[in-house]
Design an enzyme around this catalytic site. Structure first.
Site, PDB file in Angstrom:
ATOM      1  N   LYS A  61      11.481  -4.207  24.543  1.00  0.00           N
ATOM      2  CA  LYS A  61      10.402  -2.866  25.229  1.00  0.00           C
ATOM      3  C   LYS A  61       8.416  -3.062  25.767  1.00  0.00           C
ATOM      4  O   LYS A  61       8.010  -3.815  24.788  1.00  0.00           O
ATOM      5  CB  LYS A  61       9.938  -1.854  24.197  1.00  0.00           C
ATOM      6  CG  LYS A  61      12.187  -0.535  24.097  1.00  0.00           C
ATOM      7  CD  LYS A  61      11.330   0.395  23.947  1.00  0.00           C
ATOM      8  CE  LYS A  61      12.438   0.796  22.847  1.00  0.00           C
ATOM      9  NZ  LYS A  61      12.849   2.198  22.288  1.00  0.00           N
ATOM     10  N   TYR A  89      19.599   6.182  29.077  1.00  0.00           N
ATOM     11  CA  TYR A  89      19.529   6.660  27.914  1.00  0.00           C
ATOM     12  C   TYR A  89      19.947   8.472  28.345  1.00  0.00           C
ATOM     13  O   TYR A  89      19.181   9.510  27.940  1.00  0.00           O
ATOM     14  CB  TYR A  89      17.588   7.831  28.170  1.00  0.00           C
ATOM     15  CG  TYR A  89      17.075   6.025  27.463  1.00  0.00           C
ATOM     16  CD1 TYR A  89      17.828   5.905  25.627  1.00  0.00           C
ATOM     17  CD2 TYR A  89      15.684   5.514  27.830  1.00  0.00           C
ATOM     18  CE1 TYR A  89      17.023   4.861  25.218  1.00  0.00           C
ATOM     19  CE2 TYR A  89      15.263   4.754  27.388  1.00  0.00           C
ATOM     20  CZ  TYR A  89      15.831   3.792  26.320  1.00  0.00           C
ATOM     21  OH  TYR A  89      15.306   3.363  25.157  1.00  0.00           O
ATOM     22  N   PHE A 105      11.098  14.728  25.647  1.00  0.00           N
ATOM     23  CA  PHE A 105      10.051  13.438  25.852  1.00  0.00           C
ATOM     24  C   PHE A 105      10.697  13.037  26.474  1.00  0.00           C
ATOM     25  O   PHE A 105      10.431  11.195  26.845  1.00  0.00           O
ATOM     26  CB  PHE A 105      10.719  13.473  24.371  1.00  0.00           C
ATOM     27  CG  PHE A 105      11.635  12.716  23.226  1.00  0.00           C
ATOM     28  CD1 PHE A 105      11.952  13.438  22.519  1.00  0.00           C
ATOM     29  CD2 PHE A 105      12.311  11.732  24.002  1.00  0.00           C
ATOM     30  CE1 PHE A 105      13.410  13.410  21.767  1.00  0.00           C
ATOM     31  CE2 PHE A 105      13.453  11.463  23.130  1.00  0.00           C
ATOM     32  CZ  PHE A 105      14.207  12.724  21.995  1.00  0.00           C
ATOM     33  N   ARG A 127      19.694  -3.161  13.613  1.00  0.00           N
ATOM     34  CA  ARG A 127      19.821  -2.417  13.710  1.00  0.00           C
ATOM     35  C   ARG A 127      19.067  -1.740  12.115  1.00  0.00           C
ATOM     36  O   ARG A 127      18.333  -1.427  12.464  1.00  0.00           O
ATOM     37  CB  ARG A 127      21.024  -1.213  13.544  1.00  0.00           C
ATOM     38  CG  ARG A 127      21.412  -0.886  15.277  1.00  0.00           C
ATOM     39  CD  ARG A 127      20.908  -0.612  15.886  1.00  0.00           C
ATOM     40  NE  ARG A 127      20.427   0.916  15.708  1.00  0.00           N
ATOM     41  CZ  ARG A 127      20.661   2.093  16.583  1.00  0.00           C
ATOM     42  NH1 ARG A 127      19.768   2.295  18.104  1.00  0.00           N
ATOM     43  NH2 ARG A 127      20.377   3.199  16.087  1.00  0.00           N
ATOM     44  N   THR A 161      14.324   4.787  14.424  1.00  0.00           N
ATOM     45  CA  THR A 161      13.552   4.621  15.609  1.00  0.00           C
ATOM     46  C   THR A 161      11.891   5.271  14.993  1.00  0.00           C
ATOM     47  O   THR A 161      11.448   4.151  16.141  1.00  0.00           O
ATOM     48  CB  THR A 161      14.096   6.252  16.377  1.00  0.00           C
ATOM     49  OG1 THR A 161      15.228   5.623  16.287  1.00  0.00           O
ATOM     50  CG2 THR A 161      13.903   6.308  17.279  1.00  0.00           C
ATOM     51  N   ARG A 191      10.303  -3.149  13.827  1.00  0.00           N
ATOM     52  CA  ARG A 191       9.510  -1.646  14.020  1.00  0.00           C
ATOM     53  C   ARG A 191       8.610  -1.398  12.859  1.00  0.00           C
ATOM     54  O   ARG A 191       7.173  -0.920  13.107  1.00  0.00           O
ATOM     55  CB  ARG A 191      10.719  -0.646  13.814  1.00  0.00           C
ATOM     56  CG  ARG A 191      11.392  -0.508  15.281  1.00  0.00           C
ATOM     57  CD  ARG A 191      12.542   0.505  15.388  1.00  0.00           C
ATOM     58  NE  ARG A 191      13.157   0.158  16.864  1.00  0.00           N
ATOM     59  CZ  ARG A 191      14.045   0.924  17.172  1.00  0.00           C
ATOM     60  NH1 ARG A 191      14.843   1.932  16.045  1.00  0.00           N
ATOM     61  NH2 ARG A 191      14.485   0.930  18.013  1.00  0.00           N
ATOM     62  N   ASN A 247       8.623   1.624  20.070  1.00  0.00           N
ATOM     63  CA  ASN A 247       9.645   1.137  19.031  1.00  0.00           C
ATOM     64  C   ASN A 247       9.833  -0.795  18.890  1.00  0.00           C
ATOM     65  O   ASN A 247      10.778  -0.776  18.149  1.00  0.00           O
ATOM     66  CB  ASN A 247      10.171   2.244  18.627  1.00  0.00           C
ATOM     67  CG  ASN A 247      11.310   2.565  19.461  1.00  0.00           C
ATOM     68  OD1 ASN A 247      11.061   1.956  20.183  1.00  0.00           O
ATOM     69  ND2 ASN A 247      12.178   3.279  19.207  1.00  0.00           N
ATOM     70  N   HIS A 275      15.066  -2.039  21.571  1.00  0.00           N
ATOM     71  CA  HIS A 275      16.014  -0.955  21.445  1.00  0.00           C
ATOM     72  C   HIS A 275      17.748  -2.368  20.886  1.00  0.00           C
ATOM     73  O   HIS A 275      17.073  -3.013  21.465  1.00  0.00           O
ATOM     74  CB  HIS A 275      16.268  -0.926  23.273  1.00  0.00           C
ATOM     75  CG  HIS A 275      18.274  -0.623  23.215  1.00  0.00           C
ATOM     76  ND1 HIS A 275      18.494   1.228  23.443  1.00  0.00           N
ATOM     77  CD2 HIS A 275      19.368  -0.998  23.772  1.00  0.00           C
ATOM     78  CE1 HIS A 275      19.700   0.851  23.139  1.00  0.00           C
ATOM     79  NE2 HIS A 275      20.113  -0.232  23.269  1.00  0.00           N
ATOM     80  N   GLU A 286      26.744  -1.481  27.760  1.00  0.00           N
ATOM     81  CA  GLU A 286      25.470  -1.610  27.608  1.00  0.00           C
ATOM     82  C   GLU A 286      24.581  -2.783  28.012  1.00  0.00           C
ATOM     83  O   GLU A 286      24.313  -2.977  28.816  1.00  0.00           O
ATOM     84  CB  GLU A 286      24.252  -1.019  26.535  1.00  0.00           C
ATOM     85  CG  GLU A 286      23.688   0.080  26.237  1.00  0.00           C
ATOM     86  CD  GLU A 286      23.565   0.323  24.995  1.00  0.00           C
ATOM     87  OE1 GLU A 286      23.575  -0.770  24.365  1.00  0.00           O
ATOM     88  OE2 GLU A 286      22.489   1.440  24.787  1.00  0.00           O
TER      89      GLU A 286
HETATM   90  P1  ADP Z   1      17.122   3.720  18.887  1.00  0.00           P
HETATM   91  O1  ADP Z   1      16.520   3.670  20.210  1.00  0.00           O
HETATM   92  O2  ADP Z   1      16.659   3.875  17.886  1.00  0.00           O
HETATM   93  O3  ADP Z   1      18.894   3.967  19.114  1.00  0.00           O
HETATM   94  P2  ADP Z   1      17.740   6.791  20.164  1.00  0.00           P
HETATM   95  O4  ADP Z   1      18.725   6.487  20.705  1.00  0.00           O
HETATM   96  O5  ADP Z   1      17.391   8.117  19.467  1.00  0.00           O
HETATM   97  O6  ADP Z   1      16.895   6.058  18.901  1.00  0.00           O
HETATM   98  O7  ADP Z   1      16.512   6.800  21.059  1.00  0.00           O
HETATM   99  C1  ADP Z   1      16.151   6.471  22.627  1.00  0.00           C
HETATM  100  C2  ADP Z   1      14.488   5.952  22.851  1.00  0.00           C
HETATM  101  O8  ADP Z   1      13.587   6.701  22.741  1.00  0.00           O
HETATM  102  C3  ADP Z   1      13.889   5.480  21.143  1.00  0.00           C
HETATM  103  O9  ADP Z   1      14.103   4.359  21.209  1.00  0.00           O
HETATM  104  C4  ADP Z   1      12.338   5.871  21.365  1.00  0.00           C
HETATM  105  O10 ADP Z   1      11.518   5.223  22.273  1.00  0.00           O
HETATM  106  C5  ADP Z   1      12.765   7.304  22.247  1.00  0.00           C
HETATM  107  N1  ADP Z   1      12.885   8.139  22.001  1.00  0.00           N
HETATM  108  C6  ADP Z   1      13.302   8.535  20.435  1.00  0.00           C
HETATM  109  N2  ADP Z   1      13.164   9.977  19.992  1.00  0.00           N
HETATM  110  C7  ADP Z   1      11.790  10.215  20.292  1.00  0.00           C
HETATM  111  C8  ADP Z   1      11.371  11.060  20.013  1.00  0.00           C
HETATM  112  N3  ADP Z   1      11.318  11.971  19.457  1.00  0.00           N
HETATM  113  N4  ADP Z   1       9.867  10.904  21.164  1.00  0.00           N
HETATM  114  C9  ADP Z   1       9.014  10.719  21.569  1.00  0.00           C
HETATM  115  N5  ADP Z   1      10.916   9.091  21.913  1.00  0.00           N
HETATM  116  C10 ADP Z   1      11.572   9.088  21.048  1.00  0.00           C
END
Ligand code: ADP
Length: 143
Positions: free
Chosen positions: A11, A51, A59, A87, A93, A104, A118, A121, A132
């Site tokens: 990212k 997304y 957010f 993972r 996350t 992370r 973080n 992805h 994906e």
């Molecule tokens: P992951 O990437 O760990 O699989 P998610 O698919 O739930 O997590 O979310 C996608 C991305 O959106 C996260 O990696 C993060 O960058 C962002 N994100 C998730 N939850 C939040 C939140 N509560 N506030 C801000 N950004 C968020």
């Protein structure tokens, strides 16, 4: 054991802090194989697809502009059980909740943006990974 390929995105926080090589080295140390690697600018359309599962969250607009702060580095990474293992290497996350020793935990934001900035992805399942990889790589780019 199953041989899988997962999609990793380095990212914009990883790119701007020059952490791509450091993080990639952790994946190589695990013995995973790079099958595809490229720099990309992510469009609104691509991010809306990628997304879609958070599109209705308050957010989401912030996440979209974060993912467009700079180009990202997309990687197709192959290995035995690579999806779950990556993972685990990433941690949760929320970088502030991620343990030291995870990617992370070591490199993610620890302040107010910890849930967003973080580092990487990574696909969360076999079917997601297939969708994906097709989204980010054209025919012939995964070798
Ligand atoms: P992951 O990437 O760990 O699989 P998610 O698919 O739930 O997590 O979310 C996608 C991305 O959106 C996260 O990696 C993060 O960058 C962002 N994100 C998730 N939850 C939040 C939140 N509560 N506030 C801000 N950004 C968020």
């Amino acid at each position: 054991m199953s041989l899988e390929t997962t999609l990793i995105l380095f990212k914009p926080d990883a790119v701007s802090k020059n952490l791509v090589g450091t993080v990639l080295a952790r994946f190589e140390k695990e013995g995973f194989t790079i099958r595809g690697l490229k720099v990309m600018k992510l469009s609104d359309e691509l991010l809306a697809e990628h997304y879609a599962h958070i599109a209705d969250k308050p957010f989401f607009p912030e996440v979209r502009s974060f993912m467009q702060e700079s180009p990202v580095v997309a990687m197709a990474l192959e290995g035995e059980n690579v999806i779950a293992r990556v993972r685990d290497l990433l941690g949760p996350t929320d970088s502030a909740a991620a343990e030291a020793g995870t990617i992370r935990g070591d490199f993610g934001d620890k302040g107010g943006d910890a849930k967003m900035r973080n580092v990487c992805h990574a696909s969360d399942g076999v079917e997601t990974a297939q969708v994906e990889l097709k989204r980010f790589f054209n025919e012939g780019e995964i070798i």
